[in-house]
Write an enzyme that holds these catalytic residues in place. Structure first.
Site, PDB file in Angstrom:
ATOM      1  N   CYS A 120      59.427  41.964  55.827  1.00  0.00           N
ATOM      2  CA  CYS A 120      58.095  41.619  55.309  1.00  0.00           C
ATOM      3  C   CYS A 120      57.606  42.680  54.320  1.00  0.00           C
ATOM      4  CB  CYS A 120      57.131  41.359  56.466  1.00  0.00           C
ATOM      5  SG  CYS A 120      55.810  40.231  55.976  1.00  0.00           S
ATOM      6  N   HIS A 145      59.843  37.423  59.621  1.00  0.00           N
ATOM      7  CA  HIS A 145      60.047  38.383  60.708  1.00  0.00           C
ATOM      8  C   HIS A 145      61.154  37.904  61.643  1.00  0.00           C
ATOM      9  CE1 HIS A 145      56.329  40.880  60.248  1.00  0.00           C
ATOM     10  NE2 HIS A 145      55.960  39.821  59.567  1.00  0.00           N
ATOM     11  N   GLU A 160      62.692  39.501  63.853  1.00  0.00           N
ATOM     12  CA  GLU A 160      62.632  40.131  65.181  1.00  0.00           C
ATOM     13  C   GLU A 160      62.032  39.215  66.250  1.00  0.00           C
ATOM     14  OE1 GLU A 160      60.788  40.919  62.568  1.00  0.00           O
ATOM     15  OE2 GLU A 160      58.806  41.703  63.079  1.00  0.00           O
TER      16      GLU A 160
END
Ligand code: GLN
Length: 536
Positions: free
Chosen positions: A383, A509, A511
């Site tokens: 990001c 993102h 993650e």
């Protein structure tokens, strides 16, 4: 079978790992073949944590449907391998917002709107929504905060009522407390647990199961004493002893028979055994890394690792599957500059630039991206991390010395990162970013394609700014490739540098979508590249 509801409360102190115990129980029930939903009730008045500083709250976890939620939902997803949604996280702010909107619409016409019954009814509705609409076998609801907090009272009252309405065959309470060990006296202390249960009783709630967090093994006699004073079956006093990683908790809870106790209380005696084999293998493997690799995490909230919770967990997953221990070194980006960056990061085999907002520490991130690019060090930006990498290339390869993101410098003539068109007229800050899952199409033959092994992916977003496509042709001439793009909006979602050993960054993102049994491809690829370089 009718949905069974499990309410998890905490007492004595916060940070006992209520979310992890709840997720572990959910995992064990899921491993027995049940469908399980897990939900967090947060007692704060923010509608969601979107406008909270990470120092206050830790990471904001984003779900596929674009809800900005508590980081416990990340644990739920990582443990269960499921997608959660807005329904899985309820805040006091959201409850009040609904009730106040209803009042304005005239839905309670003639009545005084009060905490009881209107707020408690809305809480009950949101808990039961998961059971009635989605027909889960189990709904586990974790109540944030600690028993005795003023803020939690309406939640406790709501679940007290629900238990009464649903009956003890369909609802039960688990209370998590701390058993302190007083070194000087060599004694384990039961009093805080007794007081905490007493507090619950004052609110009309008798716990059915106690989970006791402890650093020492709790002798049988000690548990029996707690059972007697807290009015709980002796076998329903379960210990939760400190373990090296959160991923051992489900296995430990299995050994302690938490799932068995719960099933017995619900009279579900013929449930299949829990199949925790793959999970057990993951934990075993995590204990035997073949080597350690060093990765720099460059960010501005590094004093509070919870701000990067999902990133750290995704590194653990990718490390285990790559048979290495990924040692994360936190670097405060404010302390990095062009002059010192090579000295600061010299021992790192990989560099990650973290997501973030605002100006503080931005130049340090840009300097770190340059250092990684020029020295062929594996790089992964997320990001804001991707945005810094783009600014860096624009400044140092294209020669636009004043290139920047308009978030940081709205007056620069070279806004290589700019606000998205549909964000320009938004004035409210909460819940208005580009949020949640969006499709991304990956260009064949790129690093991203090799990593994902497919061309269509869905990843989660939380940002307002984007790569300015006006600069894309020039950036591509400078060696950058836009390897992932949203076909509808043309927004660039992944960039990479093919001449580099491993240089990739995403606007989304990744993650948030790494789980214990399904590690994320980008983290896997990055850790693999880092492990390879550590052999050179
Ligand atoms: N601040 C940047 C934006 O809003 C990046 C956000 C992030 O890193 N999540 O676009």
């Amino acid at each position: 079978m009718a949905t069974k509801y499990i309410f998890v409360t905490g007492g004595v102190v916060s940070s006992l790992g209520k979310g992890i115990v709840a997720a572990s129980l959910a995992k064990l029930l899921q491993a027995r073949g049940f469908s399980v939903a897990i939900q967090k009730l947060d007692p704060y008045i923010n509608v969601d944590p979107d406008t909270l500083n990470p120092y206050e709250h830790g990471e904001c976890y984003v779900t596929i449907d674009g809800a900005v939620t508590d980081l416990d939902l990340g644990h739920y997803e990582r443990f269960l391998g499921i997608h959660t949604t807005q329904e899985n996280n309820v805040t006091t702010g959201r409850i009040y917002q609904t009730v106040i909107n209803n009042e304005r619409k005239g839905e309670y016409l003639g009545k005084t709107v009060q905490v009881i019954p209107h707020i408690t009814d809305e809480i009950k509705r949101r808990i039961q929504l998961l059971g009635t609409c989605h027909h889960y076998d189990f709904v586990i609801t974790e109540i944030g905060g600690t028993v005795g907090d003023i803020e939690s009272l309406p939640y406790i009252e709501a679940v007290r009522q629900l238990r009464y309405e649903l009956g003890s065959d369909n609802a039960l309470f688990i209370h998590l407390t701390l058993v302190p060990y007083i070194k000087a006296a060599g004694e384990l202390k039961s009093k805080p647990t007794q007081h905490s249960v007493k507090q619950l009783l004052e609110n009309g709630v008798q716990p059915d199961v106690l989970v006791l967090r402890t650093e020492k093994d709790l002798p049988r006699e000690f548990r029996r004493k707690i059972a007697l004073f807290c009015n709980v079956d002796p076998d329903a006093v379960v210990q939760s002893i400190d373990v090296p990683t959160i991923y051992e908790v489900p296995l430990m809870m299995q050994k302690e028979k938490l799932d068995e106790v719960v099933l017995k209380k619900f009279k579900l005696n013929d449930a299949p055994d829990a199949d925790m084999e793959a999970w057990g293998q993951f934990v075993e493997k995590s204990k035997r890394p073949k080597k350690t690799v060093n990765v720099a995490l460059v960010g501005k909230y590094v004093e509070l690792p919870d701000a990067y919770k999902s990133i750290l967990e995704a590194f653990i997953h990718a490390g285990v599957y790559n048979e290495c221990k990924v040692k994360i070194h936190f670097f405060q980006s404010e302390h990095i500059d062009e002059r010192t960056v090579s000295e600061t990061l010299k021992d790192m085999q990989g560099i990650m630039i973290a997501p973030g907002f605002g100006e503080r520490g931005i130049e340090g991130k840009i300097a770190a991206a340059r250092y990684a690019r020029e020295n062929n060090i594996p790089f992964f930006g997320i990001c804001l991390g991707m945005q810094c990498a783009v600014v860096e290339v624009a400044r140092n390869v294209l020669g636009y010395k004043d290139a920047h993101s308009s978030e940081i410098n709205p007056n620069t003539p070279h806004k290589v990162i700019d606000i998205m068109e549909n964000q320009k007229h938004i004035t409210n800050l909460g819940g208005t970013m580009r949020l949640g899952g969006y499709k991304c199409t990956i260009k064949e033959g790129t690093l991203a394609h090799r990593i994902y092994g497919k061309t269509e992916i869905v990843e989660r977003h939380r940002h307002r700014f984007e790569l300015n496509n006006e600069y894309l042709p020039e950036l591509e001439k400078a060696g950058l490739v836009a390897s992932g793009v949203n076909e509808q909006t043309r927004l660039v979602e992944i960039i990479e540098i093919p001449t580099h050993r491993f240089f990739i960054a995403s606007q989304f993102h990744p993650e948030f979508q790494s789980a214990v049994l399904t590690p994320h491809p980008l983290f896997m690829g990055f850790v693999k590249a880092v492990a390879e370089i550590s052999e050179l």
